[in-house]
Design a protein around this motif. Structure first.
Motif, PDB file in Angstrom:
ATOM      1  N   PHE A  11      -6.772  13.918  -3.802  1.00 34.79           N
ATOM      2  CA  PHE A  11      -5.168  13.948  -4.466  1.00 34.79           C
ATOM      3  C   PHE A  11      -5.195  13.106  -5.728  1.00 34.79           C
ATOM      4  N   LEU A  12      -6.111  11.851  -5.879  1.00 34.80           N
ATOM      5  CA  LEU A  12      -5.819  11.019  -6.884  1.00 34.80           C
ATOM      6  C   LEU A  12      -6.445  11.802  -8.158  1.00 34.80           C
ATOM      7  N   GLN A  34      -5.334  14.574  -9.181  1.00 34.43           N
ATOM      8  CA  GLN A  34      -4.344  15.106  -9.930  1.00 34.43           C
ATOM      9  C   GLN A  34      -3.301  14.394  -9.952  1.00 34.43           C
ATOM     10  N   ALA A  35      -3.188  13.150  -9.741  1.00 32.77           N
ATOM     11  CA  ALA A  35      -2.099  12.175  -9.646  1.00 32.77           C
ATOM     12  C   ALA A  35      -1.792  11.764 -11.059  1.00 32.77           C
ATOM     13  N   SER A  36      -0.313  11.377 -11.168  1.00 35.50           N
ATOM     14  CA  SER A  36       0.159  11.129 -12.603  1.00 35.50           C
ATOM     15  C   SER A  36      -0.431   9.712 -12.855  1.00 35.50           C
ATOM     16  N   LEU A  44       1.684   6.968 -10.696  1.00 36.16           N
ATOM     17  CA  LEU A  44       1.485   6.744  -9.429  1.00 36.16           C
ATOM     18  C   LEU A  44      -0.039   5.850  -9.455  1.00 36.16           C
ATOM     19  N   LYS A  45      -0.878   6.058 -10.119  1.00 35.14           N
ATOM     20  CA  LYS A  45      -2.075   5.169 -10.082  1.00 35.14           C
ATOM     21  C   LYS A  45      -1.704   3.946 -10.570  1.00 35.14           C
ATOM     22  N   GLU A  81       2.495   9.440   3.744  1.00 39.76           N
ATOM     23  CA  GLU A  81       3.575   9.857   3.081  1.00 39.76           C
ATOM     24  C   GLU A  81       4.944  10.099   3.923  1.00 39.76           C
ATOM     25  N   ASP A 140       5.069  13.333  -7.377  1.00 42.21           N
ATOM     26  CA  ASP A 140       3.714  13.103  -6.861  1.00 42.21           C
ATOM     27  C   ASP A 140       3.683  13.242  -5.297  1.00 42.21           C
ATOM     28  N   LEU A 157       2.501  15.858  -2.665  1.00 38.97           N
ATOM     29  CA  LEU A 157       1.383  15.438  -1.502  1.00 38.97           C
ATOM     30  C   LEU A 157       2.167  16.206  -0.283  1.00 38.97           C
TER      31      LEU A 157
END
Length: 221
Positions: free
Chosen positions: A9-10, A12-14, A17-18, A79, A121, A125
């Motif tokens: 998932f990371l 594609q994460a913004s 979020l990272k 989540e 995000d 998820l």
């Protein structure tokens, strides 16, 4: 500051979020068999896997363990407690040496209030998780054991190169597929004769991904 893997998932994460994970989260290490949290524990944190494989499981009413999923580097989980605070819906156990990032729900919500777009995000998820759960229910009800096993192996295979090693026993694979060990053993023996896989002590090696792809296709049943 931990380096985030560009997988799962990371990938594609913004960036937002990272950044939150790197600035707000703390790192935890687990050894093989260590439990991160139990089914029913209070959900108070979001997690991201940096290294290793983690198993998600529940215990049925008759006491049988059912492995729901295996997640590796780049996966984010926990989540559900952000949107619906309550008990954890599964037990999470380290299959091998693992490193995870942990960020408290209160810290995530504080960041979302500052930047509502961060919620996009996490909503995405949650949507992916719901879609995956629906797919698992359909597979369990409608697909035979060999097809379910092929799809699970492709899901957890660490590499899609010439071959991939999977360090799970036949008993663990049976828990993961929701079948008996005998049914899984019979399927693996047949695939070994066909040259699709090679069974090893405590695991197996995928030798022919194309053949396994075909076996995982419900239309080929």
């Amino acid at each position: 500051m931990s380096v985030l893997p560009n997988t799962g998932f990371l990938s594609q994460a913004s960036k937002r979020l990272k950044d939150v994970l790197q600035l707000e989260a703390i790192e935890a290490r687990l050894g093989p068999g260590d439990v991160l949290f139990e089914h029913g524990d209070t959900g108070d944190a979001l997690y991201a896997i940096l290294q290793g494989t983690m198993e998600f499981s529940i215990i049925s009413l008759n006491g049988r363990k059912l492995s729901l999923d295996m997640m590796g580097p780049g996966a984010i989980f926990g989540e559900i407690a952000l949107f619906d605070p309550g008990p954890r819906t599964a037990t999470v156990t380290a299959i091998e040496h693992c490193r995870v990032l942990k960020i408290q729900n209160s810290d995530v919500m504080r960041q979302i209030r500052r930047d509502p777009e961060l919620a996009v995000d996490l909503i995405r998820l949650a949507g992916q998780r719901m879609r995956w759960m629906g797919g698992q229910i359909n597979e369990q009800v409608f697909l035979p054991v060999p097809t379910r096993l092929a799809r699970k192996l492709l899901h957890i295979a660490p590499l899609r190169g010439d071959r991939a090693s999977i360090k799970l026993s036949q008993s663990e694979l049976a828990e993961y597929v929701g079948a008996t060990r005998e049914a899984v053993s019979k399927t693996i023996s047949a695939w070994k004769r066909q040259g699709v896989i090679n069974a090893t002590r405590g695991g197996l090696v995928i030798l022919d991904f194309d053949a396994l792809d075909a076996l995982a296709d419900p239309d080929q049943i």
